[in-house]
Motif scaffolding. Structure first.
Motif, short mmCIF file in Angstrom:
data_model
loop_
_atom_site.label_atom_id
_atom_site.label_comp_id
_atom_site.label_asym_id
_atom_site.label_seq_id
_atom_site.Cartn_x
_atom_site.Cartn_y
_atom_site.Cartn_z
N ILE A 1 0.84 -1.21 0.00
CA ILE A 1 0.00 0.00 0.00
C ILE A 1 0.87 1.25 0.00
CG2 ILE A 1 -1.57 1.38 1.45
CD1 ILE A 1 -3.18 -0.69 0.28
N LEU A 2 1.90 1.26 0.83
CA LEU A 2 2.79 2.43 0.89
C LEU A 2 3.55 2.60 -0.43
CD1 LEU A 2 4.22 2.27 4.51
CD2 LEU A 2 2.52 3.85 3.59
N LEU A 3 4.01 1.52 -1.00
CA LEU A 3 4.72 1.61 -2.27
C LEU A 3 3.83 2.19 -3.36
CD1 LEU A 3 6.68 -1.76 -2.28
CD2 LEU A 3 7.65 0.52 -2.09
N LYS B 1 -3.26 7.04 -7.44
CA LYS B 1 -4.41 7.62 -6.74
C LYS B 1 -5.12 6.55 -5.91
CE LYS B 1 -5.14 10.91 -10.42
NZ LYS B 1 -5.95 11.27 -11.56
N PHE B 2 -5.72 6.99 -4.81
CA PHE B 2 -6.39 6.05 -3.91
C PHE B 2 -7.57 5.35 -4.57
CE2 PHE B 2 -4.16 8.58 -0.65
CZ PHE B 2 -3.52 7.54 0.00
N SER B 3 -8.23 6.01 -5.50
CA SER B 3 -9.32 5.35 -6.22
C SER B 3 -8.78 4.17 -7.02
CB SER B 3 -10.04 6.33 -7.14
OG SER B 3 -9.15 6.87 -8.09
N GLN B 4 -7.59 4.34 -7.61
CA GLN B 4 -6.96 3.26 -8.37
C GLN B 4 -6.43 2.18 -7.43
OE1 GLN B 4 -4.13 5.62 -10.58
NE2 GLN B 4 -5.45 5.64 -12.38
N LYS C 1 -6.28 2.30 4.94
CA LYS C 1 -5.19 1.32 4.98
C LYS C 1 -3.84 2.00 4.82
CE LYS C 1 -7.89 -2.59 3.41
NZ LYS C 1 -7.79 -3.91 2.84
N ALA C 2 -3.75 2.96 3.91
CA ALA C 2 -2.49 3.69 3.70
C ALA C 2 -2.14 4.50 4.94
CB ALA C 2 -2.59 4.59 2.48
N HIS C 3 -3.14 5.14 5.54
CA HIS C 3 -2.90 5.93 6.75
C HIS C 3 -2.40 5.04 7.89
CE1 HIS C 3 -3.41 8.98 9.83
NE2 HIS C 3 -4.10 8.11 10.54
N ARG C 4 -3.03 3.90 8.06
CA ARG C 4 -2.62 2.97 9.12
C ARG C 4 -1.23 2.42 8.86
NH1 ARG C 4 -8.41 -0.12 9.74
NH2 ARG C 4 -9.42 1.50 10.98
N ALA C 5 -0.94 2.11 7.61
CA ALA C 5 0.39 1.59 7.26
C ALA C 5 1.45 2.66 7.50
CB ALA C 5 0.42 1.14 5.80
N LEU C 6 1.15 3.91 7.15
CA LEU C 6 2.08 5.00 7.36
C LEU C 6 2.31 5.23 8.86
CD1 LEU C 6 3.73 6.91 5.63
CD2 LEU C 6 1.85 8.52 5.69
N LYS C 7 1.24 5.14 9.62
CA LYS C 7 1.34 5.29 11.08
C LYS C 7 2.22 4.17 11.67
CE LYS C 7 -1.61 5.95 15.12
NZ LYS C 7 -2.99 6.01 15.60
N GLU C 8 2.02 2.94 11.19
CA GLU C 8 2.84 1.83 11.66
C GLU C 8 4.30 2.03 11.27
OE1 GLU C 8 3.48 -2.85 10.65
OE2 GLU C 8 1.40 -2.19 10.88
N LEU C 9 4.54 2.47 10.04
CA LEU C 9 5.91 2.73 9.58
C LEU C 9 6.57 3.80 10.44
CD1 LEU C 9 8.18 2.30 7.48
CD2 LEU C 9 7.09 4.09 6.10
N GLU D 1 -9.17 -0.06 -6.57
CA GLU D 1 -9.42 -1.03 -7.63
C GLU D 1 -8.40 -2.16 -7.58
OE1 GLU D 1 -10.02 0.35 -11.72
OE2 GLU D 1 -10.44 2.33 -10.90
N ILE D 2 -7.15 -1.81 -7.35
CA ILE D 2 -6.07 -2.79 -7.36
C ILE D 2 -6.23 -3.81 -6.24
CG2 ILE D 2 -3.57 -3.09 -7.00
CD1 ILE D 2 -3.26 -0.28 -8.36
N ILE D 3 -6.53 -3.32 -5.04
CA ILE D 3 -6.57 -4.24 -3.90
C ILE D 3 -7.99 -4.71 -3.57
CG2 ILE D 3 -4.44 -3.35 -2.91
CD1 ILE D 3 -6.09 -1.86 -0.82
N GLY D 4 -8.96 -4.23 -4.32
CA GLY D 4 -10.33 -4.72 -4.15
C GLY D 4 -11.07 -4.12 -2.98
N CYS D 5 -10.97 -2.81 -2.83
CA CYS D 5 -11.72 -2.13 -1.77
C CYS D 5 -12.13 -0.75 -2.27
CB CYS D 5 -10.89 -2.05 -0.49
SG CYS D 5 -9.44 -0.97 -0.60
N SER D 6 -12.83 -0.01 -1.44
CA SER D 6 -13.25 1.34 -1.82
C SER D 6 -12.07 2.31 -1.71
CB SER D 6 -14.38 1.81 -0.92
OG SER D 6 -13.90 2.02 0.40
N GLU D 7 -12.24 3.48 -2.30
CA GLU D 7 -11.23 4.52 -2.21
C GLU D 7 -10.99 4.91 -0.75
OE1 GLU D 7 -10.48 9.16 -3.65
OE2 GLU D 7 -12.13 8.01 -4.51
N GLY D 8 -12.07 5.04 0.01
CA GLY D 8 -11.95 5.39 1.43
C GLY D 8 -11.20 4.33 2.22
N ALA D 9 -11.49 3.07 1.95
CA ALA D 9 -10.80 1.99 2.65
C ALA D 9 -9.31 1.99 2.29
CB ALA D 9 -11.43 0.65 2.32
N ALA D 10 -9.00 2.29 1.05
CA ALA D 10 -7.59 2.37 0.63
C ALA D 10 -6.87 3.49 1.37
CB ALA D 10 -7.49 2.57 -0.88
N LYS D 11 -7.55 4.62 1.54
CA LYS D 11 -6.95 5.74 2.28
C LYS D 11 -6.70 5.35 3.73
CE LYS D 11 -8.90 9.56 -0.37
NZ LYS D 11 -9.83 10.70 -0.36
#
Length: 184
Positions: free
Chosen positions: A138-140, A148-151, A166-174, A154-164
């Motif tokens: 997700i971070l990569l 873009k989060f909308s894309q 997930k990215a926020h949580r991954a960034l927080k963990e990093l 699509e790539i990971i099979g979730c909504s744009e909001g869910a992708a955001k």
């Protein structure tokens, strides 16, 4: 001559003009290579996986609808190729080579600044290697490939909001892992 969009090129590939896949390859090979290299730190494997993405795109060209983003469809295919490779070879794809990120400094930089930057880059690489592969992916996609989060959705099979999220949580963990490494 007017430049065709990725969607238009892939639709032509779908309709039988497989020569157009070469144009798509030239446009996207570096981007895909970077994605794979950041996931596995193996240049030869990354080149093979890029080739496999285009082979699979040719094999499944009939599934391409032209709706949505070509880049999202391509990266979804790339994710599947990466997953299938590690599933087939039963390897752990959590390794991250510490030499994988290259950088340049001007000769005018002082030695202390160079050392601090080296430490920060090393700590970032180590922190990325400690993350779950899905979070690293997700971070990569979002930060390094600037998709873009909308894309990404699509790539990971979730909504744009869910992708955001997930990215926020991954960034927080990093950030947390990075801070732990800095305090050592």
């Amino acid at each position: 001559m007017q430049t065709l969009t990725d969607n238009a090129l892939m639709l032509e590939v779908k309709s039988g003009d497989i020569q157009k896949l070469g144009l798509l390859y030239e446009r996207h090979k570096k981007r895909l290579f970077g994605f794979f290299y950041n996931m596995n730190s193996d240049a030869a494997l990354s080149e093979d996986l890029v080739q496999n993405v285009f082979v699979r795109m040719l094999k499944y060209k009939h599934t391409y609808t032209g709706d949505g983003s070509f880049v999202a469809w391509m990266f979804k295919t790339a994710r599947n190729v990466n997953y299938d490779h590690y599933k087939k070879n039963k390897k752990q794809h959590n390794s991250y080579n510490l030499e994988s990120v290259a950088y340049k400094l001007d000769n005018g930089e002082n030695a202390e600044l160079v050392m601090i930057q080296n430490d920060d880059i090393s700590n970032l690489k180590i922190a990325m290697s400690k993350m779950d592969p899905e979070k690293r992916e997700i971070l990569l996609l979002s930060k390094f490939k600037e998709i873009k989060f909308s894309q990404i959705g699509e790539i990971i099979g979730c909504s744009e909001g869910a992708a955001k999220v997930k990215a926020h949580r991954a960034l927080k963990e990093l950030k947390g892992i990075f801070q732990q490494l800095e305090t050592r």
